[in-house]
Design a protein around this motif. Structure first.
Motif, PDB file in Angstrom:
ATOM      1  N   ASN A 111       2.155 -13.516   7.682  1.00 49.11           N
ATOM      2  CA  ASN A 111       1.591 -14.854   7.568  1.00 49.11           C
ATOM      3  C   ASN A 111       0.248 -14.974   8.278  1.00 49.11           C
ATOM      4  O   ASN A 111      -0.573 -15.831   7.927  1.00 49.11           O
ATOM      5  CB  ASN A 111       2.585 -15.876   8.124  1.00 49.11           C
ATOM      6  N   ALA A 112       0.008 -14.098   9.240  1.00 48.44           N
ATOM      7  CA  ALA A 112      -1.285 -14.102   9.932  1.00 48.44           C
ATOM      8  C   ALA A 112      -2.368 -13.409   9.116  1.00 48.44           C
ATOM      9  O   ALA A 112      -3.550 -13.720   9.263  1.00 48.44           O
ATOM     10  CB  ALA A 112      -1.145 -13.433  11.297  1.00 48.44           C
ATOM     11  N   HIS A 113      -1.975 -12.472   8.257  1.00 53.52           N
ATOM     12  CA  HIS A 113      -2.937 -11.714   7.464  1.00 53.52           C
ATOM     13  C   HIS A 113      -2.504 -11.679   5.994  1.00 53.52           C
ATOM     14  O   HIS A 113      -2.175 -10.618   5.452  1.00 53.52           O
ATOM     15  CB  HIS A 113      -3.062 -10.291   8.010  1.00 53.52           C
ATOM     16  N   PRO A 114      -2.495 -12.819   5.319  1.00 53.29           N
ATOM     17  CA  PRO A 114      -2.005 -12.878   3.935  1.00 53.29           C
ATOM     18  C   PRO A 114      -2.834 -12.048   2.966  1.00 53.29           C
ATOM     19  O   PRO A 114      -2.325 -11.624   1.919  1.00 53.29           O
ATOM     20  CB  PRO A 114      -2.094 -14.370   3.588  1.00 53.29           C
ATOM     21  N   GLU A 115      -4.093 -11.772   3.312  1.00 51.14           N
ATOM     22  CA  GLU A 115      -4.981 -11.072   2.390  1.00 51.14           C
ATOM     23  C   GLU A 115      -4.480  -9.670   2.035  1.00 51.14           C
ATOM     24  O   GLU A 115      -4.829  -9.123   0.985  1.00 51.14           O
ATOM     25  CB  GLU A 115      -6.391 -10.991   2.974  1.00 51.14           C
ATOM     26  N   VAL A 116      -3.620  -9.078   2.871  1.00 53.57           N
ATOM     27  CA  VAL A 116      -3.163  -7.701   2.606  1.00 53.57           C
ATOM     28  C   VAL A 116      -2.275  -7.626   1.367  1.00 53.57           C
ATOM     29  O   VAL A 116      -2.087  -6.550   0.793  1.00 53.57           O
ATOM     30  CB  VAL A 116      -2.408  -7.107   3.817  1.00 53.57           C
ATOM     31  N   PHE A 117      -1.716  -8.754   0.935  1.00 53.48           N
ATOM     32  CA  PHE A 117      -0.833  -8.754  -0.228  1.00 53.48           C
ATOM     33  C   PHE A 117      -1.601  -8.786  -1.550  1.00 53.48           C
ATOM     34  O   PHE A 117      -1.047  -8.463  -2.598  1.00 53.48           O
ATOM     35  CB  PHE A 117       0.103  -9.964  -0.188  1.00 53.48           C
ATOM     36  N   ALA A 118      -2.850  -9.199  -1.510  1.00 51.70           N
ATOM     37  CA  ALA A 118      -3.607  -9.422  -2.742  1.00 51.70           C
ATOM     38  C   ALA A 118      -3.848  -8.116  -3.496  1.00 51.70           C
ATOM     39  O   ALA A 118      -3.916  -7.033  -2.909  1.00 51.70           O
ATOM     40  CB  ALA A 118      -4.931 -10.097  -2.422  1.00 51.70           C
ATOM     41  N   GLY A 119      -3.970  -8.240  -4.829  1.00 57.62           N
ATOM     42  CA  GLY A 119      -4.383  -7.109  -5.646  1.00 57.62           C
ATOM     43  C   GLY A 119      -3.319  -6.067  -5.887  1.00 57.62           C
ATOM     44  O   GLY A 119      -3.632  -4.887  -6.069  1.00 57.62           O
ATOM     45  N   LYS A 120      -2.061  -6.460  -5.927  1.00 58.19           N
ATOM     46  CA  LYS A 120      -0.975  -5.517  -6.202  1.00 58.19           C
ATOM     47  C   LYS A 120      -0.431  -5.786  -7.603  1.00 58.19           C
ATOM     48  O   LYS A 120       0.110  -6.858  -7.879  1.00 58.19           O
ATOM     49  CB  LYS A 120       0.159  -5.682  -5.184  1.00 58.19           C
ATOM     50  N   SER A 121      -0.551  -4.805  -8.495  1.00 57.64           N
ATOM     51  CA  SER A 121      -0.027  -4.964  -9.847  1.00 57.64           C
ATOM     52  C   SER A 121       1.379  -4.385  -9.942  1.00 57.64           C
ATOM     53  O   SER A 121       1.792  -3.567  -9.107  1.00 57.64           O
ATOM     54  CB  SER A 121      -0.930  -4.268 -10.865  1.00 57.64           C
ATOM     55  N   VAL A 122       2.100  -4.784 -10.966  1.00 59.43           N
ATOM     56  CA  VAL A 122       3.447  -4.243 -11.197  1.00 59.43           C
ATOM     57  C   VAL A 122       3.396  -2.728 -11.353  1.00 59.43           C
ATOM     58  O   VAL A 122       4.221  -2.000 -10.784  1.00 59.43           O
ATOM     59  CB  VAL A 122       4.078  -4.908 -12.436  1.00 59.43           C
ATOM     60  N   GLY A 123       2.416  -2.246 -12.098  1.00 51.87           N
ATOM     61  CA  GLY A 123       2.309  -0.809 -12.314  1.00 51.87           C
ATOM     62  C   GLY A 123       2.095  -0.041 -11.025  1.00 51.87           C
ATOM     63  O   GLY A 123       2.697   1.024 -10.815  1.00 51.87           O
ATOM     64  N   GLN A 124       1.246  -0.564 -10.143  1.00 54.17           N
ATOM     65  CA  GLN A 124       1.015   0.074  -8.852  1.00 54.17           C
ATOM     66  C   GLN A 124       2.297   0.178  -8.048  1.00 54.17           C
ATOM     67  O   GLN A 124       2.586   1.218  -7.443  1.00 54.17           O
ATOM     68  CB  GLN A 124       0.001  -0.735  -8.033  1.00 54.17           C
ATOM     69  N   VAL A 125       3.052  -0.907  -8.024  1.00 52.63           N
ATOM     70  CA  VAL A 125       4.255  -0.950  -7.198  1.00 52.63           C
ATOM     71  C   VAL A 125       5.317  -0.002  -7.752  1.00 52.63           C
ATOM     72  O   VAL A 125       5.977   0.723  -6.999  1.00 52.63           O
ATOM     73  CB  VAL A 125       4.782  -2.394  -7.099  1.00 52.63           C
ATOM     74  N   VAL A 126       5.492   0.014  -9.063  1.00 59.26           N
ATOM     75  CA  VAL A 126       6.472   0.919  -9.669  1.00 59.26           C
ATOM     76  C   VAL A 126       6.105   2.370  -9.383  1.00 59.26           C
ATOM     77  O   VAL A 126       6.959   3.191  -9.016  1.00 59.26           O
ATOM     78  CB  VAL A 126       6.595   0.679 -11.181  1.00 59.26           C
ATOM     79  N   ASP A 127       4.833   2.706  -9.524  1.00 56.49           N
ATOM     80  CA  ASP A 127       4.392   4.075  -9.254  1.00 56.49           C
ATOM     81  C   ASP A 127       4.622   4.442  -7.792  1.00 56.49           C
ATOM     82  O   ASP A 127       4.978   5.587  -7.470  1.00 56.49           O
ATOM     83  CB  ASP A 127       2.913   4.241  -9.602  1.00 56.49           C
ATOM     84  N   HIS A 128       4.414   3.477  -6.892  1.00 54.66           N
ATOM     85  CA  HIS A 128       4.641   3.698  -5.463  1.00 54.66           C
ATOM     86  C   HIS A 128       6.109   4.061  -5.203  1.00 54.66           C
ATOM     87  O   HIS A 128       6.393   5.040  -4.499  1.00 54.66           O
ATOM     88  CB  HIS A 128       4.254   2.426  -4.704  1.00 54.66           C
ATOM     89  N   PHE A 129       7.021   3.301  -5.786  1.00 53.31           N
ATOM     90  CA  PHE A 129       8.447   3.579  -5.591  1.00 53.31           C
ATOM     91  C   PHE A 129       8.857   4.871  -6.291  1.00 53.31           C
ATOM     92  O   PHE A 129       9.679   5.638  -5.777  1.00 53.31           O
ATOM     93  CB  PHE A 129       9.289   2.405  -6.088  1.00 53.31           C
ATOM     94  N   ALA A 130       8.288   5.129  -7.465  1.00 50.98           N
ATOM     95  CA  ALA A 130       8.613   6.366  -8.180  1.00 50.98           C
ATOM     96  C   ALA A 130       8.178   7.585  -7.373  1.00 50.98           C
ATOM     97  O   ALA A 130       8.898   8.599  -7.325  1.00 50.98           O
ATOM     98  CB  ALA A 130       7.945   6.362  -9.552  1.00 50.98           C
ATOM     99  N   GLU A 131       7.013   7.493  -6.747  1.00 57.63           N
ATOM    100  CA  GLU A 131       6.530   8.611  -5.920  1.00 57.63           C
ATOM    101  C   GLU A 131       7.466   8.847  -4.742  1.00 57.63           C
ATOM    102  O   GLU A 131       7.789   9.992  -4.403  1.00 57.63           O
ATOM    103  CB  GLU A 131       5.116   8.319  -5.420  1.00 57.63           C
ATOM    104  N   LEU A 132       7.923   7.765  -4.126  1.00 58.00           N
ATOM    105  CA  LEU A 132       8.831   7.894  -2.987  1.00 58.00           C
ATOM    106  C   LEU A 132      10.169   8.489  -3.421  1.00 58.00           C
ATOM    107  O   LEU A 132      10.713   9.388  -2.762  1.00 58.00           O
ATOM    108  CB  LEU A 132       9.033   6.525  -2.341  1.00 58.00           C
TER     109      LEU A 132
END
Length: 280
Positions: free
Chosen positions: A64-85
């Motif tokens: 909540n102090a740094h909300p800007e870190v959440f911006a710019g995340k697409s579904v494709g990016q997140v899925v690829d992140h979990f797939a890599e893990l």
């Protein structure tokens, strides 16, 4: 990019020889929202892994102090992140996701990466057509302003009360908001809203993949954000997969906060019973 904490946890899990359980949170929550679930699954013999989306802060206060870190995340990016893990794990995991995490869990299963999947009040994917009024109202804080596509968007308490905590008391709703609510990227909601008119959308699931694995969709009866109409339409698409079990269960009296509210254990036990049927 995978973070060292997650990679260290993967190394620990691989050393146990247990079946991993990967938990995927949705919008406006952090991985810590799964902490109680992880403990239950660990006690039941699984090796839990609760990774964040890329750049997730460690705590709600930091988020909540740094909300800007959440911006710019697409579904494709997140899925690829979990797939890599998941690719770093020695054993195929069970995957449990809530809301947009439920969508991501289905996308991972559609890549053949899950031994068994539980999608809880999952966000819709391309081909899921119902659009109830309550879902539109729940998404309005983001979709009401096109500029939010590139922003991180917090919910006010009243917005959180409607979208998440409508099925609990006012006192509990306020506690949930203070304990769990964080800003969220706007982009995934815009992607989901346009999925059925964008032939190149990232928000699509290979529902017919031969190695999709068993899938359970859980739907909260009183969910405003992902009502039964959306969850059931997702189920009907998934049920066309003849290679794997597909089930759906409606949980009476539950809203979108069902994974974090005072009734979370019932939902966790339902998910656990399902995945235990298909894992040694």
């Amino acid at each position: 990019m995978l973070i060292s904490r997650d990679l260290e946890r993967v190394e620990q899990i691989n050393a146990t020889g247990r079946t991993p359980a990967v938990f995927v949170h949705g919008l406006w929550l952090l991985p810590s929202s799964w902490d109680r679930w992880a403990a239950v699954f660990e006690q039941s013999g699984f090796a839990p892994l609760t990774p964040g989306w890329p750049d997730d802060p460690e705590t709600v206060a930091e988020a909540n102090a740094h909300p800007e870190v959440f911006a710019g995340k697409s579904v494709g990016q997140v899925v690829d992140h979990f797939a890599e893990l998941i690719g770093e794990l020695d054993r195929k995991p069970v995957v449990i996701g809530h809301s947009f995490g439920g969508l991501i869990a289905q996308m991972l299963a559609g890549r053949g990466l899950s031994a068994a999947t539980v999608a809880i009040d999952p966000a819709p994917f391309r081909g899921v057509l119902p659009l109830p009024v309550s879902a539109l109202r729940a998404a309005r804080p983001v979709l009401g302003n096109p500029a939010n596509f590139h922003r991180a968007v917090p919910l006010t308490y009243d917005q959180f009360r409607y979208a998440f905590a409508n099925a609990v008391s006012e006192e509990e709703a306020k506690e949930l908001y203070e304990t769990f609510a964080v800003p969220a990227p706007g982009e995934p909601l815009f992607q989901a809203a346009a999925a059925n008119i964008n032939p190149w959308t990232e928000v699509k699931v290979d529902t017919l993949h031969a190695e999709r694995g068993p899938l359970l969709i859980l739907s909260g009866e009183k969910d405003n954000t992902v009502p039964w109409a959306i969850a059931n339409a997702s189920y009907k698409k998934q049920a066309r997969n003849e290679a794997a079990v597909t089930e759906i269960t409606e949980l009476p009296g539950r809203g979108h906060a069902l994974t974090i509210d005072s009734g979370w254990r019932e939902v966790a036990d339902t998910a656990l019973a399902f995945v235990r049927r298909f894992t040694a």
